[in-house]
Design a protein around this motif. Structure first.
Motif, PDB file in Angstrom:
ATOM      1  N   UNK A 213       0.837  -1.208   0.000  1.00 47.20           N
ATOM      2  CA  UNK A 213       0.000   0.000   0.000  1.00 47.20           C
ATOM      3  C   UNK A 213       0.872   1.258   0.000  1.00 47.20           C
ATOM      4  N   UNK A 214       1.969   1.202   0.745  1.00 46.90           N
ATOM      5  CA  UNK A 214       2.911   2.326   0.764  1.00 46.90           C
ATOM      6  C   UNK A 214       3.494   2.563  -0.626  1.00 46.90           C
ATOM      7  N   UNK A 215       3.921   1.508  -1.278  1.00 47.70           N
ATOM      8  CA  UNK A 215       4.510   1.652  -2.617  1.00 47.70           C
ATOM      9  C   UNK A 215       3.516   2.280  -3.584  1.00 47.70           C
ATOM     10  N   UNK A 216       2.281   1.843  -3.540  1.00 48.85           N
ATOM     11  CA  UNK A 216       1.266   2.390  -4.450  1.00 48.85           C
ATOM     12  C   UNK A 216       0.995   3.862  -4.140  1.00 48.85           C
ATOM     13  N   UNK A 217       0.993   4.205  -2.862  1.00 51.14           N
ATOM     14  CA  UNK A 217       0.791   5.608  -2.482  1.00 51.14           C
ATOM     15  C   UNK A 217       1.948   6.485  -2.949  1.00 51.14           C
ATOM     16  N   UNK A 218       3.171   5.978  -2.824  1.00 50.94           N
ATOM     17  CA  UNK A 218       4.349   6.733  -3.267  1.00 50.94           C
ATOM     18  C   UNK A 218       4.369   6.904  -4.784  1.00 50.94           C
ATOM     19  N   UNK A 219       3.994   5.860  -5.510  1.00 53.11           N
ATOM     20  CA  UNK A 219       3.909   5.965  -6.972  1.00 53.11           C
ATOM     21  C   UNK A 219       2.886   7.021  -7.357  1.00 53.11           C
ATOM     22  N   UNK A 220       1.730   6.978  -6.717  1.00 53.41           N
ATOM     23  CA  UNK A 220       0.666   7.940  -6.972  1.00 53.41           C
ATOM     24  C   UNK A 220       1.134   9.368  -6.707  1.00 53.41           C
ATOM     25  N   UNK A 221       1.811   9.571  -5.587  1.00 57.99           N
ATOM     26  CA  UNK A 221       2.293  10.901  -5.222  1.00 57.99           C
ATOM     27  C   UNK A 221       3.327  11.419  -6.209  1.00 57.99           C
ATOM     28  N   UNK A 222       4.311  10.603  -6.521  1.00 55.79           N
ATOM     29  CA  UNK A 222       5.389  11.046  -7.407  1.00 55.79           C
ATOM     30  C   UNK A 222       4.892  11.331  -8.821  1.00 55.79           C
ATOM     31  N   UNK A 223       4.041  10.475  -9.359  1.00 57.51           N
ATOM     32  CA  UNK A 223       3.538  10.700 -10.714  1.00 57.51           C
ATOM     33  C   UNK A 223       2.609  11.909 -10.774  1.00 57.51           C
ATOM     34  N   UNK A 224       1.838  12.132  -9.725  1.00 59.17           N
ATOM     35  CA  UNK A 224       0.987  13.328  -9.682  1.00 59.17           C
ATOM     36  C   UNK A 224       1.855  14.585  -9.685  1.00 59.17           C
ATOM     37  N   UNK A 225       2.915  14.586  -8.877  1.00 58.79           N
ATOM     38  CA  UNK A 225       3.823  15.737  -8.846  1.00 58.79           C
ATOM     39  C   UNK A 225       4.466  15.972 -10.212  1.00 58.79           C
ATOM     40  N   UNK A 226       4.886  14.909 -10.861  1.00 63.81           N
ATOM     41  CA  UNK A 226       5.497  15.020 -12.194  1.00 63.81           C
ATOM     42  C   UNK A 226       4.484  15.579 -13.194  1.00 63.81           C
ATOM     43  N   UNK A 227       3.270  15.054 -13.137  1.00 65.62           N
ATOM     44  CA  UNK A 227       2.196  15.473 -14.049  1.00 65.62           C
ATOM     45  C   UNK A 227       1.906  16.968 -13.910  1.00 65.62           C
ATOM     46  N   UNK A 228       1.775  17.449 -12.694  1.00 60.88           N
ATOM     47  CA  UNK A 228       1.450  18.861 -12.485  1.00 60.88           C
ATOM     48  C   UNK A 228       2.651  19.751 -12.782  1.00 60.88           C
ATOM     49  N   UNK A 229       3.838  19.324 -12.350  1.00 60.99           N
ATOM     50  CA  UNK A 229       5.053  20.153 -12.525  1.00 60.99           C
ATOM     51  C   UNK A 229       5.400  20.363 -13.982  1.00 60.99           C
ATOM     52  N   UNK A 230       5.037  19.431 -14.833  1.00 68.46           N
ATOM     53  CA  UNK A 230       5.368  19.567 -16.249  1.00 68.46           C
ATOM     54  C   UNK A 230       4.761  20.840 -16.828  1.00 68.46           C
TER      55      UNK A 230
ATOM     56  N   UNK B 124      11.863  25.280 -13.934  1.00 71.69           N
ATOM     57  CA  UNK B 124      11.971  26.242 -12.835  1.00 71.69           C
ATOM     58  C   UNK B 124      10.931  27.334 -13.049  1.00 71.69           C
ATOM     59  N   UNK B 125      10.451  27.887 -11.947  1.00 71.04           N
ATOM     60  CA  UNK B 125       9.368  28.862 -12.037  1.00 71.04           C
ATOM     61  C   UNK B 125       9.407  29.786 -10.830  1.00 71.04           C
ATOM     62  N   UNK B 126       8.713  30.914 -10.937  1.00 78.22           N
ATOM     63  CA  UNK B 126       8.547  31.800  -9.781  1.00 78.22           C
ATOM     64  C   UNK B 126       7.538  31.231  -8.796  1.00 78.22           C
ATOM     65  N   UNK B 127       6.803  30.203  -9.216  1.00 78.32           N
ATOM     66  CA  UNK B 127       5.860  29.525  -8.319  1.00 78.32           C
ATOM     67  C   UNK B 127       6.597  28.450  -7.533  1.00 78.32           C
ATOM     68  N   UNK B 128       6.349  28.385  -6.242  1.00 79.18           N
ATOM     69  CA  UNK B 128       7.029  27.414  -5.382  1.00 79.18           C
ATOM     70  C   UNK B 128       6.621  25.985  -5.748  1.00 79.18           C
ATOM     71  N   UNK B 129       7.606  25.124  -5.958  1.00 84.46           N
ATOM     72  CA  UNK B 129       7.353  23.727  -6.300  1.00 84.46           C
ATOM     73  C   UNK B 129       6.728  22.938  -5.163  1.00 84.46           C
ATOM     74  N   UNK B 130       6.746  23.519  -3.967  1.00 79.69           N
ATOM     75  CA  UNK B 130       6.118  22.875  -2.817  1.00 79.69           C
ATOM     76  C   UNK B 130       4.644  22.608  -3.076  1.00 79.69           C
ATOM     77  N   UNK B 131       3.981  23.517  -3.818  1.00 80.79           N
ATOM     78  CA  UNK B 131       2.566  23.350  -4.130  1.00 80.79           C
ATOM     79  C   UNK B 131       2.355  22.079  -4.939  1.00 80.79           C
ATOM     80  N   UNK B 132       3.219  21.861  -5.926  1.00 83.45           N
ATOM     81  CA  UNK B 132       3.137  20.678  -6.773  1.00 83.45           C
ATOM     82  C   UNK B 132       3.364  19.405  -5.967  1.00 83.45           C
ATOM     83  N   UNK B 133       4.470  19.383  -5.237  1.00 84.66           N
ATOM     84  CA  UNK B 133       4.858  18.175  -4.516  1.00 84.66           C
ATOM     85  C   UNK B 133       3.870  17.839  -3.404  1.00 84.66           C
ATOM     86  N   UNK B 134       3.380  18.858  -2.703  1.00 90.63           N
ATOM     87  CA  UNK B 134       2.425  18.590  -1.634  1.00 90.63           C
ATOM     88  C   UNK B 134       1.067  18.161  -2.188  1.00 90.63           C
ATOM     89  N   UNK B 135       0.765  18.551  -3.419  1.00 88.98           N
ATOM     90  CA  UNK B 135      -0.443  18.037  -4.069  1.00 88.98           C
ATOM     91  C   UNK B 135      -0.290  16.544  -4.332  1.00 88.98           C
TER      92      UNK B 135
END
Length: 441
Positions: A299-316, A321-332
């Motif tokens: 369950x942990x592995x699936x949650x981590x995959x979900x989190x990382x791919x979501x961050x990649x998807x939004x950050x793209x 690099x941006x003037x917007x803090x990447x914390x928003x992306x990663x915490x999403x």
């Protein structure tokens, strides 16, 4: 059902965007460029122990901003000057984002002397990619040059006395083949995370363990501003339990990892989308909640995959690099992973995305520094709230602000704000930072 091509693309994204990095990736990119230029200078002269008489660095506005106030691994110092000197003295370009992993006190002492003697210059360069670092190392009449562009470890040009030793096109961001990798949706990510065989995704737990080690280090040494250690102390004193315990524990663990990284701990982070802090923020809250809820490794592995791919998807949509803090992306991403650990379904995970974008959009990046741990803690707090509310089917409706009924449109909107609307903010932020620094002198 996911096509074989989409499954392959998501594994490729994880391999490309989730990689180890020692220190903040902006000064590390500079150190890597200098290391490559210094190595080329040694090859040019035939002297394998030669150190440059002079190091010149030209960096993009974003690289410069993020390198001004952040701790350099293995030192108690900050900034691009010391990172550049260390790149020449001890850097190993073959190690890419772990270029400074061999730093020892003697190297730091020598690097301090380099900087004190005025042998290192750092300037901004306009009209270049947001990720751009150029290093020129000189000894006598010999000169070597290396350029990094598009991604933090992507060396695109090496010259020796003006002659090309190596060159390639910058990473093909924006081309059809590159963009194809990123053509995924939240539904795709959820299906991938839920249905891939555990044996094929278990690797993500080991990768996340790098960030847990940073967290443990930050707590033990009260690194940086000591935000993580202070939050954990407060949690223990108040003897919180239940939801409050979960939220404050996740905040403390995540902030501690950022404390350690921003203060120059000689430990690598597992980064996400070119940022160690983004990797920390995408993974450590998920690790913390999995620990407290006693989630299985699968369950942990699936949650981590979900989190990382979501961050990649939004950050793209933000750009590298941006003037917007990447914390928003990663915490999403973390909000989605936490929602999954709390037994949220696919629809509720999309609610978590809307809650985060409806809440944290607009946080600016004013450079990498000790205070980033506080932003990481805030992002983690918001992620926990977003996940818990989403699990109860509470979410920001499509009639509100930049949030739309379609989660993909909502993600597109935050990308537009970060990549288009906030361009001028970088210049204003840097102007404030540089002038404040001059005033202190």
């Amino acid at each position: 059902m996911l096509s074989a091509k989409k499954v392959s693309n998501m594994y490729s994204l994880l391999k490309k965007e989730v990689v180890p990095a020692l220190g903040c990736t902006e000064p590390i990119a500079v150190a890597l460029a200098v290391a490559k230029a210094a190595e080329t200078l040694r090859d040019l002269t035939g002297n394998k122990t030669l150190l440059p008489e002079k190091i010149e660095v030209f960096a993009s506005l974003n690289i410069y901003k993020n390198g001004m106030g952040v701790g350099i691994p293995g030192t108690d110092l900050t900034g691009l000057h010391i990172a550049s000197a260390l790149g020449a003295i001890v850097g190993d370009s073959k190690k890419e984002l772990e270029v400074l992993s061999g730093v020892k006190p003697a190297h730091v002492s020598k690097a301090k002397t380099f900087v004190k003697e005025g042998r290192v210059s750092v300037e901004t360069k306009s009209g270049v990619n947001k990720v751009y670092a150029e290093a020129i190392c000189t000894f006598g009449k010999n000169k070597a040059r290396a350029v990094i562009e598009e991604t933090h470890q992507n060396i695109v040009l090496v010259e020796a006395n003006g002659k090309k030793v190596f060159s390639k096109k910058a990473a093909a961001a924006g081309t059809a083949s590159e963009e194809e990798l990123y053509k995924i949706t939240m539904d795709d990510i959820y299906e991938f995370a839920c249905k891939q065989p555990f044996s094929k995704i278990e690797f993500i737990i080991e990768e996340a363990s790098l960030n847990k080690k940073l967290s443990d280090y930050g707590l033990k040494h009260k690194s940086g501003m000591g935000i993580g250690a202070t939050l954990l102390k407060r949690l223990k004193e108040r003897k919180l339990s239940g939801t409050n315990c979960l939220m404050e524990y996740a905040m403390a663990m995540t902030a501690a990892a950022s404390d350690a990284r921003m203060s120059g701990a000689l430990l690598p982070a597992m980064s996400n989308s070119g940022s160690g802090n983004q990797g920390i923020t995408a993974m450590v809250p998920v690790l913390a909640v999995a620990e407290k809820t006693k989630a299985s490794r699968e369950k942990l592995a699936r949650a981590l995959i979900l989190s990382n791919l979501t961050a990649i998807h939004i950050k793209h949509g933000f750009g590298r690099l941006s003037a917007a803090c990447g914390c928003v992306v990663a915490s999403t991403g973390a909000a989605c992973g936490v929602c999954y650990l709390l037994d949220g379904n696919g629809e509720q995970i999309k609610y978590a995305v809307k809650n985060m974008i409806g809440n944290l959009t607009g946080m600016v990046c004013d450079g990498a520094k000790l205070g980033c741990a506080l932003k990481v803690a805030s992002g983690t707090s918001a992620a926990m709230q977003a996940a818990m509310l989403a699990k109860e089917n509470v979410y920001v409706p499509g009639s509100n602000g930049i949030v739309e009924d379609d989660v993909e449109c909502t993600i597109c909107n935050i990308g537009r704000i970060a990549s288009d609307a906030m361009n001028q903010a970088d210049e204003v932020i840097l102007d404030i930072m540089v002038n404040k620094k001059k005033t202190k002198k």
